[in-house]
Design a protein around this motif. Structure first.
Motif, PDB file in Angstrom:
ATOM      1  N   ALA A  71      -1.650  -6.867  -4.747  1.00 45.69           N
ATOM      2  CA  ALA A  71      -1.971  -6.891  -6.178  1.00 45.69           C
ATOM      3  C   ALA A  71      -0.938  -7.756  -6.884  1.00 45.69           C
ATOM      4  O   ALA A  71       0.251  -7.713  -6.558  1.00 45.69           O
ATOM      5  N   THR A  72      -1.423  -8.538  -7.838  1.00 50.09           N
ATOM      6  CA  THR A  72      -0.498  -9.327  -8.660  1.00 50.09           C
ATOM      7  C   THR A  72      -0.877  -9.123 -10.121  1.00 50.09           C
ATOM      8  O   THR A  72      -1.994  -8.704 -10.427  1.00 50.09           O
ATOM      9  N   ALA A  73       0.061  -9.424 -10.988  1.00 49.15           N
ATOM     10  CA  ALA A  73      -0.227  -9.372 -12.423  1.00 49.15           C
ATOM     11  C   ALA A  73       0.610 -10.413 -13.133  1.00 49.15           C
ATOM     12  O   ALA A  73       1.598 -10.898 -12.580  1.00 49.15           O
ATOM     13  N   PHE A  74       0.180 -10.743 -14.344  1.00 48.02           N
ATOM     14  CA  PHE A  74       0.899 -11.715 -15.182  1.00 48.02           C
ATOM     15  C   PHE A  74       1.127 -13.020 -14.423  1.00 48.02           C
ATOM     16  O   PHE A  74       2.257 -13.466 -14.253  1.00 48.02           O
ATOM     17  N   ASN A  75       0.004 -13.574 -13.950  1.00 47.78           N
ATOM     18  CA  ASN A  75       0.032 -14.837 -13.208  1.00 47.78           C
ATOM     19  C   ASN A  75       1.004 -14.777 -12.031  1.00 47.78           C
ATOM     20  O   ASN A  75       1.802 -15.682 -11.813  1.00 47.78           O
ATOM     21  N   ALA A  76       0.895 -13.676 -11.301  1.00 44.79           N
ATOM     22  CA  ALA A  76       1.639 -13.464 -10.053  1.00 44.79           C
ATOM     23  C   ALA A  76       3.146 -13.311 -10.235  1.00 44.79           C
ATOM     24  O   ALA A  76       3.902 -13.363  -9.279  1.00 44.79           O
ATOM     25  N   GLY A  84      -6.354 -16.285  -1.659  1.00 42.71           N
ATOM     26  CA  GLY A  84      -6.106 -15.991  -3.070  1.00 42.71           C
ATOM     27  C   GLY A  84      -5.151 -14.822  -3.195  1.00 42.71           C
ATOM     28  O   GLY A  84      -4.570 -14.373  -2.205  1.00 42.71           O
ATOM     29  N   LYS A  85      -5.011 -14.329  -4.422  1.00 41.88           N
ATOM     30  CA  LYS A  85      -4.058 -13.259  -4.663  1.00 41.88           C
ATOM     31  C   LYS A  85      -4.565 -11.916  -4.120  1.00 41.88           C
ATOM     32  O   LYS A  85      -3.766 -11.100  -3.666  1.00 41.88           O
ATOM     33  N   ALA A  86      -5.864 -11.723  -4.143  1.00 42.30           N
ATOM     34  CA  ALA A  86      -6.412 -10.434  -3.694  1.00 42.30           C
ATOM     35  C   ALA A  86      -7.387 -10.558  -2.530  1.00 42.30           C
ATOM     36  O   ALA A  86      -7.825  -9.556  -1.981  1.00 42.30           O
ATOM     37  N   ASP A  98      -7.763   1.792 -13.819  1.00 43.40           N
ATOM     38  CA  ASP A  98      -7.941   0.418 -13.332  1.00 43.40           C
ATOM     39  C   ASP A  98      -6.569  -0.213 -13.093  1.00 43.40           C
ATOM     40  O   ASP A  98      -5.552   0.474 -13.144  1.00 43.40           O
ATOM     41  N   LYS A  99      -6.576  -1.519 -12.894  1.00 46.41           N
ATOM     42  CA  LYS A  99      -5.353  -2.232 -12.519  1.00 46.41           C
ATOM     43  C   LYS A  99      -4.255  -2.188 -13.591  1.00 46.41           C
ATOM     44  O   LYS A  99      -3.093  -2.495 -13.295  1.00 46.41           O
ATOM     45  N   ASP A 100      -4.592  -1.815 -14.818  1.00 45.17           N
ATOM     46  CA  ASP A 100      -3.546  -1.653 -15.839  1.00 45.17           C
ATOM     47  C   ASP A 100      -2.487  -0.641 -15.388  1.00 45.17           C
ATOM     48  O   ASP A 100      -1.320  -0.744 -15.787  1.00 45.17           O
ATOM     49  N   PHE A 106      -1.222  -0.458 -12.487  1.00 42.88           N
ATOM     50  CA  PHE A 106      -0.274  -1.288 -11.728  1.00 42.88           C
ATOM     51  C   PHE A 106       0.462  -2.244 -12.671  1.00 42.88           C
ATOM     52  O   PHE A 106       1.697  -2.339 -12.627  1.00 42.88           O
ATOM     53  N   ARG A 107      -0.310  -2.934 -13.528  1.00 46.15           N
ATOM     54  CA  ARG A 107       0.304  -3.936 -14.419  1.00 46.15           C
ATOM     55  C   ARG A 107       1.451  -3.341 -15.223  1.00 46.15           C
ATOM     56  O   ARG A 107       2.496  -3.960 -15.394  1.00 46.15           O
ATOM     57  N   PHE A 108       1.219  -2.133 -15.741  1.00 47.19           N
ATOM     58  CA  PHE A 108       2.188  -1.547 -16.685  1.00 47.19           C
ATOM     59  C   PHE A 108       2.928  -0.340 -16.112  1.00 47.19           C
ATOM     60  O   PHE A 108       3.464   0.469 -16.868  1.00 47.19           O
TER      61      PHE A 108
HETATM   62  N1  ASP Z   1      -4.543 -11.285 -11.110  1.00 40.01           N
HETATM   63  C1  ASP Z   1      -3.832 -11.960 -12.112  1.00 40.01           C
HETATM   64  C2  ASP Z   1      -2.552 -12.597 -11.621  1.00 40.01           C
HETATM   65  O1  ASP Z   1      -1.762 -12.141 -10.868  1.00 40.01           O
HETATM   66  C3  ASP Z   1      -3.513 -11.251 -13.360  1.00 40.01           C
HETATM   67  C4  ASP Z   1      -4.056  -9.912 -13.664  1.00 40.01           C
HETATM   68  O2  ASP Z   1      -5.021  -9.469 -13.092  1.00 40.01           O
HETATM   69  O3  ASP Z   1      -3.473  -9.292 -14.564  1.00 40.01           O
HETATM   70  O4  ASP Z   1      -2.281 -13.627 -12.057  1.00 40.01           O
END
Ligand code: ASP
Ligand code: TMP
Length: 239
Positions: free
Chosen positions: A37-42, A15-17, A215-217, A219-221
């Motif tokens: 780590a991934t975000a926004f659907n990888a 998986g992604k993580a 948290d992961k935000d 990384f996301r932002f």
């Molecule tokens: N893990 C998710 C992904 O990469 C999204 C997320 O956690 O924001 O799709």
């Protein structure tokens, strides 16, 4: 079962993580936590140094804590820094999100002001399907898509509600607000068990006094201090 008696077999799924491995025990798998780590659907990809180690520690702790309240989980044993032995699940392809404070897609989709306390927790169901972008679904979609029976959906929502009540209180005692989080469940020998992980990847956690995002935000932002946030949560929860 004790450490050392379980043999790691073939890679079943990456998986992604996390990576999931078979074992020499037909009912058990090993999940290995990665730093990826991934975000926004990888669409966004990166690494968070030591995340796998911290998430394994935290998830192991939360699963054991929830078990003391009668929540049944897939957790069996923490095997090493990055490895956890778990019961093998037939994954239910529904992501259950619980929200206490407006953030993320609640703000984007419905116009809530970020940080507003909700008068009651909101439960949401998402279809676990990356190709479709994990769309929001309701109970009828879940039944008609054959993801779960009506009784199972009721159980998922009630269990998620209970987990929220337990963890919200727990995090507050550690100086953290549980803003929202995502759960996954699976079937095992006629039971529904909580699966996946509970960690700063899957929860939004804010400092109780300053609302600093831990948290992961981060990384996301691209908020910076990503590793520090994971360490901070680890230290507050596990001391
Ligand atoms: N893990 C998710 C992904 O990469 C999204 C997320 O956690 O924001 O799709
Ligand atoms: P959202 O506001 O982006 O819908 O996220 C709600 C919660 O679910 C948040 O705590 C992060 C978590 N989450 C995941 O664990 N995996 C995901 O793929 C997404 C989109 C959210």
């Amino acid at each position: 079962m004790s450490k050392g008696t379980l043999r790691k077999g073939e890679l079943l799924y990456e998986g992604k993580a996390k990576k999931v491995f078979a074992t020499d025990h037909p009912d058990l798998i090993i999940q290995e936590f990665k730093d990826d780590a991934t975000a926004f659907n990888a669409q966004k990809k990166g690494q968070i140094h030591n995340k796998g180690v911290i998430n394994n520690e935290l998830a192991s702790h939360f699963f054991q804590y929830l078990e003391t309240f009668g929540i049944q989980t897939h957790f069996v044993e923490k095997l090493s820094e990055r490895e956890m032995a778990c019961k093998r699940l037939e994954i239910i392809k529904i992501e259950v999100v619980m929200r206490n404070i407006a953030a993320g897609t609640l703000v984007k989709r419905y116009g809530f002001e970020e940080g507003v306390e909700l008068p009651m927790p909101i439960t949401e169901l998402y279809l676990k399907n990356d190709a479709l972008g994990d769309p929001l679904i309701n109970d009828d979609h879940a039944v008609v898509l054959n993801l779960a029976s009506p009784e199972e959906i009721t159980f998922l929502k009630q269990t998620a509600w209970k987990i929220n009540a337990i963890l919200r209180q727990y995090f507050l005692s550690k100086g953290l607000k549980l803003v929202d989080f995502k759960l996954e469940f699976g079937r095992h020998n006629g039971l529904i068990l909580l699966g996946d992980e509970i960690s700063p990847d899957t929860c939004r956690l804010w400092d109780r006094d300053t609302n600093k995002k831990l948290d992961k935000d981060r990384f996301r932002f691209d908020l910076g201090e990503v590793e520090d946030a994971y360490c901070e949560v680890r230290n507050r929860v596990l001391g």
